[in-house]
Design a protein around this motif. Structure first.
Motif, mmCIF file in Angstrom:
data_model
loop_
_atom_site.group_PDB
_atom_site.id
_atom_site.type_symbol
_atom_site.label_atom_id
_atom_site.label_comp_id
_atom_site.label_asym_id
_atom_site.label_seq_id
_atom_site.Cartn_x
_atom_site.Cartn_y
_atom_site.Cartn_z
ATOM 1 N N PRO A 405 47.045 19.973 57.086
ATOM 2 C CA PRO A 405 47.962 20.505 56.045
ATOM 3 C C PRO A 405 47.648 19.888 54.678
ATOM 4 C CG PRO A 405 49.087 18.868 57.381
ATOM 5 C CD PRO A 405 47.725 19.027 57.980
ATOM 6 N N HIS A 406 46.723 20.514 53.939
ATOM 7 C CA HIS A 406 46.224 19.914 52.694
ATOM 8 C C HIS A 406 47.295 19.818 51.617
ATOM 9 C CE1 HIS A 406 42.191 20.015 54.303
ATOM 10 N NE2 HIS A 406 42.333 21.292 54.623
ATOM 11 N N LYS A 407 48.343 20.626 51.708
ATOM 12 C CA LYS A 407 49.394 20.539 50.683
ATOM 13 C C LYS A 407 50.165 19.233 50.774
ATOM 14 C CE LYS A 407 50.090 25.525 50.157
ATOM 15 N NZ LYS A 407 51.057 26.642 50.262
ATOM 16 N N LYS A 408 50.207 18.651 51.973
ATOM 17 C CA LYS A 408 50.940 17.386 52.154
ATOM 18 C C LYS A 408 50.003 16.182 52.121
ATOM 19 C CE LYS A 408 54.832 19.328 54.703
ATOM 20 N NZ LYS A 408 55.704 19.199 55.886
ATOM 21 N N PHE A 409 48.865 16.303 52.748
ATOM 22 C CA PHE A 409 47.874 15.215 52.738
ATOM 23 C C PHE A 409 46.543 15.805 53.183
ATOM 24 C CE2 PHE A 409 49.959 15.167 56.872
ATOM 25 C CZ PHE A 409 48.885 15.219 57.750
ATOM 26 N N THR A 410 45.489 15.045 52.972
ATOM 27 C CA THR A 410 44.168 15.489 53.404
ATOM 28 C C THR A 410 43.364 14.280 53.854
ATOM 29 O OG1 THR A 410 42.254 16.837 52.807
ATOM 30 C CG2 THR A 410 43.060 15.276 51.146
ATOM 31 N N PHE A 411 42.178 14.555 54.383
ATOM 32 C CA PHE A 411 41.259 13.504 54.811
ATOM 33 C C PHE A 411 39.925 13.751 54.121
ATOM 34 C CE2 PHE A 411 44.346 13.518 58.228
ATOM 35 C CZ PHE A 411 44.546 12.168 58.447
ATOM 36 N N ALA A 412 39.650 12.929 53.099
ATOM 37 C CA ALA A 412 38.397 13.087 52.363
ATOM 38 C C ALA A 412 37.192 12.901 53.280
ATOM 39 C CB ALA A 412 38.359 12.077 51.211
ATOM 40 N N LYS A 413 37.347 12.077 54.289
ATOM 41 C CA LYS A 413 36.244 11.817 55.217
ATOM 42 C C LYS A 413 35.750 13.117 55.869
ATOM 43 C CE LYS A 413 36.724 8.228 57.855
ATOM 44 N NZ LYS A 413 35.621 7.338 57.433
ATOM 45 N N MET A 414 36.680 13.998 56.246
ATOM 46 C CA MET A 414 36.289 15.250 56.904
ATOM 47 C C MET A 414 35.486 16.135 55.954
ATOM 48 S SD MET A 414 37.081 15.348 60.074
ATOM 49 C CE MET A 414 36.767 17.082 60.350
ATOM 50 N N TRP A 415 35.952 16.255 54.705
ATOM 51 C CA TRP A 415 35.225 17.078 53.727
ATOM 52 C C TRP A 415 33.822 16.525 53.492
ATOM 53 C CZ3 TRP A 415 37.155 21.651 52.373
ATOM 54 C CH2 TRP A 415 38.538 21.855 52.432
ATOM 55 N N LEU A 416 33.719 15.210 53.329
ATOM 56 C CA LEU A 416 32.417 14.599 53.042
ATOM 57 C C LEU A 416 31.470 14.714 54.235
ATOM 58 C CD1 LEU A 416 33.655 11.430 51.125
ATOM 59 C CD2 LEU A 416 32.601 13.475 50.167
ATOM 60 N N LEU A 417 32.023 14.517 55.447
ATOM 61 C CA LEU A 417 31.168 14.649 56.635
ATOM 62 C C LEU A 417 30.658 16.080 56.786
ATOM 63 C CD1 LEU A 417 33.139 12.472 59.225
ATOM 64 C CD2 LEU A 417 30.871 12.007 58.305
ATOM 65 N N TYR A 418 31.516 17.038 56.493
ATOM 66 C CA TYR A 418 31.092 18.436 56.589
ATOM 67 C C TYR A 418 29.991 18.728 55.561
ATOM 68 C CZ TYR A 418 31.361 23.561 56.493
ATOM 69 O OH TYR A 418 31.055 24.896 56.534
ATOM 70 N N ALA A 419 30.190 18.241 54.336
ATOM 71 C CA ALA A 419 29.183 18.464 53.298
ATOM 72 C C ALA A 419 27.852 17.806 53.672
ATOM 73 C CB ALA A 419 29.697 17.921 51.962
ATOM 74 N N GLN A 420 27.914 16.595 54.189
ATOM 75 C CA GLN A 420 26.678 15.912 54.596
ATOM 76 C C GLN A 420 25.984 16.643 55.743
ATOM 77 O OE1 GLN A 420 28.150 12.019 55.454
ATOM 78 N NE2 GLN A 420 28.606 11.560 53.298
ATOM 79 N N PHE A 421 26.790 17.219 56.645
ATOM 80 C CA PHE A 421 26.200 18.005 57.737
ATOM 81 C C PHE A 421 25.460 19.220 57.186
ATOM 82 C CE2 PHE A 421 27.099 21.959 60.103
ATOM 83 C CZ PHE A 421 26.218 21.790 61.166
ATOM 84 N N GLU A 422 26.083 19.927 56.235
ATOM 85 C CA GLU A 422 25.432 21.106 55.670
ATOM 86 C C GLU A 422 24.156 20.734 54.925
ATOM 87 O OE1 GLU A 422 26.022 23.952 56.437
ATOM 88 O OE2 GLU A 422 28.116 24.195 56.994
#
Length: 693
Positions: A405-422
């Motif tokens: 639920p990004h409107k309440k909180f997020t996890f930067a780690k997930m976004w960065l890991l996904y970007a590094q995977f791509e």
């Protein structure tokens, strides 16, 4: 009249007076009285005399009296079946079978539910070899009371003793229609086995396991087949039993028996398959015996790998029980997944991962999601590194990012890991799109830093500038961001741009670490050898703060500039700082400044300069002050050290007087005990010789 009165008085017995009314020491109970009467046979009547019958008339007379007695007893209480039985047995003893039958029939009219009555009736007929009569009675009994197993047992036993196997079988079949208890079926099976009718016994077993579908009955059926050498039939029975009970009503005893059967047939691989199949489906609490037998089997016939499989299976069951008890125990899921990854196929691992990530935290608070999100991370890493499936990895990352639920909180780690995977998959547009989406949905410092670091590695400096601008719009109070942006421009050689960034930064109304920012700006100007700019920066900083470290740093800068007059400028800054800090309440900072000044003079100054600084050094004194508790009450006194500067003492006459008193005391202590005061000697000479009165 008087005589009759006197006679009446004489007839009345005198009542003995009880002198001692206390209870006796030994009390006699009613039970004791009865027991003593029994022991002494006080009520035992002698037996009646034996009567010898000599002719038929006496016999008939005796029979008449006896029958009259029995009939009277029956008439008094018709429901007492023992009277009927005694009557019938007496008639039987006289060989009056017809009369006995009549009595039994009359008794059955009174109470046809009495089991003893039917048994006595049938036994009488059998003792007198009246087989058909007995059959008739048994038929009537099992028709009237079909749930009384004793009638069926007696009936079948009689037919078997008579050698009437077909009749006995027919009785058993009639009995089985009522679906009796298990022992009745076993009796029928044993009956057929006594006459080597194995096929008939198998047919009975087929019906038996359907009427009483218990695991033990299926096992008995299979062992029956095994005992008679029909191993294929036995295996088929076990397989049918497994299919019959399914996964909902599994029982470890069935699988243990099945495995032991296969072990006896030397089918060791089948045994392993059976044990593993059962262990995967039965809970740990219900599979203790299964584990034990599996372990024994592997020790007997298995290798090291097999024993390890048992241990893994046991641990898997433990983890299954833990996650069933608490599905949100993510630590148990991590341990379980680690175990499954070490020794399982990819599909099994995926299944466990899917079960784990299905347990979403019920509350949308980040502290509850911190452990849960690592399930997704581990899942994605497994798909990428172990399963080598990039498409599934991408799906895992995308599903996790949709779930958060990004409107309440997020996890930067997930976004960065996904970007590094791509990026590892050489899909740079996908990576940029993911990071751009993250900054748009839920901007965070970590996301900006990760995106900027990515673009720096790709040498996309224009993108870095844009990202820094967005970053500083999002968090203008972040000094680290300003410093990194300026350093980037410095590396790129755009000094004016870097200086403009620093100027923008120090003009911000709110900063989290302004001292770090100013220091970085000053170091930047020093690196550019802009002495005048650096000096102006120090002056601007001193307008904002009078911190002692700023003065010391300013003085050291002037000293390190290496130009003519640097020592004089440094000394001038120290003097200016000392004057400014006279009104400062923090005396330790003022002392720090003077110590730094003294160390400077020790290295570069003259003797007079050193003495001048030494005169400015404070005196350390111990003082006392009152201490108050949290509630405002008096908590006593405490000692502390204070510094008294000479410049402050000159302005306070009390301090000057105190200093003079201390000096006089010190001089007094230095005088020798025998030394006389010269003023006293002079006074004695002027007064002349003394006279004694």
């Amino acid at each position: 009249m008087a005589a009759s009165t006197a006679a009446g008085k004489q007839r009345i017995p005198k009542v003995a007076k009880v002198k001692n009314k206390a209870p006796a020491e030994v009390q006699i109970t009613a039970e004791q009285l009865l027991r003593e009467a029994k022991e002494r046979e006080l009520e035992l009547l002698p037996p009646p005399p034996q009567q010898k019958i000599t002719d038929e008339e006496e016999l008939n007379d005796y029979k008449l009296r006896k029958r009259k007695t029995f009939e009277d007893n029956i008439r008094k209480n018709r429901t007492v079946i023992s009277n009927w039985i005694k009557y019938a047995q007496w008639e039987e003893s006289l060989k009056e079978i017809q009369r006995a039958r009549s009595i039994y029939e009359r008794a059955l009219d009174v109470d046809y539910r009495n089991i003893t009555l039917w048994l006595k009736y049938a036994e009488m007929e059998m003792k007198n070899r009246q087989v058909n009569h007995a059959r008739n009675i048994w038929d009537r009994a099992i028709t009237t009371l079909p749930r009384v197993n004793q009638f069926w047992y007696k009936y079948t036993y009689m037919e078997e003793m008579l050698g009437n196997m077909a009749g006995a079988r027919q009785v058993f079949e009639r009995w089985m229609e009522w679906q009796p208890e298990e022992q009745a079926w076993h009796s029928y099976i044993n009956f057929e086995l006594r006459y080597k009718e194995v096929d008939r016994a198998r047919t009975i077993y087929e019906r038996f396991v359907l009427v009483h579908p218990d695991v033990k009955n299926w096992i008995k059926y299979a062992r029956f087949e095994e005992k008679h050498g029909y191993f294929a039939h036995a295996r088929k029975v076990y397989e049918r039993a497994v299919e019959f009970f399914g996964d909902e009503h599994m029982d470890e005893h069935l699988y243990v028996a099945f495995a032991k059967f296969e072990e006896n047939q030397k089918e060791f691989e089948r045994v392993r398959v059976i044990y593993k199949y059962a262990l995967d489906r039965i809970s740990k609490q219900e599979a203790q015996e299964l584990f034990k037998n599996y372990t024994i089997f592997e020790k007997k016939f298995g290798d090291r790998r097999g024993i390890e499989d048992i241990i893994v299976s046991k641990r898997r069951f433990q983890y299954e029980e833990e996650v069933k008890a608490n599905p949100h125990n993510y630590d148990a899921w991590f341990d379980y997944l680690r175990l499954v990854e070490s020794d399982a196929e990819a599909e099994t691992v995926r299944e466990v991962y899917e079960r784990a990530i299905a347990n979403v935290p019920p509350v949308q608070e980040k502290r509850h999601w911190k452990r849960y999100i690592y399930l997704w991370i581990n899942y994605a890493l497994y798909e990428e590194l172990e399963a080598k499936d990039p498409e599934r990895t991408r799906q895992v990352y995308q599903a996790s990012l949709e779930l958060i639920p990004h409107k309440k909180f997020t996890f930067a780690k997930m976004w960065l890991l996904y970007a590094q995977f791509e990026i590892r998959q050489k899909n740079l547009p996908f990576a940029r799109r993911a990071l751009g989406t993250s900054i748009g949905k839920c901007p965070k410092n970590k996301l900006f830093k990760g995106y900027i670091e990515l673009e720096l590695q790709l040498r996309e400096f224009d993108r870095c500038r844009k990202l820094y601008e967005k970053f500083l719009e999002f968090g203008p109070e972040n000094c680290t961001s300003w410093i990194k942006f300026a350093e980037l421009e410095t590396i790129l050689g755009d000094i004016e741009r870097a200086r403009a960034i620093y100027e923008l930064a120090i003009s911000q109304p709110r900063l989290d670490m302004p001292e770090v920012l100013w220091k970085s700006y000053i170091d930047f100007e020093i690196e550019q050898e802009e002495t005048e700019r650096t000096r102006n920066l120090y002056r601007r900083l001193l307008q904002r703060t009078q911190h002692v470290k700023v003065w010391i740093s300013f003085a050291q800068f002037e000293l390190s500039s290496g130009k003519e007059g640097s020592l004089a400028k440094c000394r001038q800054i120290y003097e200016e700082a000392n004057k400014t800090m006279r009104n400062c309440e923090e005396k330790e900072e003022r002392l720090m400044l003077l110590e730094s000044w003294r160390s400077f003079e020790d290295e570069f100054g003259t003797v007079s300069d050193k003495e001048r600084v030494d005169k400015l050094m404070p005196e350390k004194v111990k003082k006392r002050r009152k201490v108050q508790a949290d509630d405002g009450s008096d908590a006593g006194w405490e000692e502390y050290y204070d510094y008294i500067f000479p410049e402050d003492a000159a302005n306070q006459p009390n301090l000057k007087l105190l200093a003079m008193a201390k000096l006089w005391k010190k001089q007094q202590q230095q005088k020798e005990p025998g030394e006389q005061d010269p003023d006293a000697d002079t006074a004695e000479q002027e007064s002349g010789p003394s006279c004694s009165c």
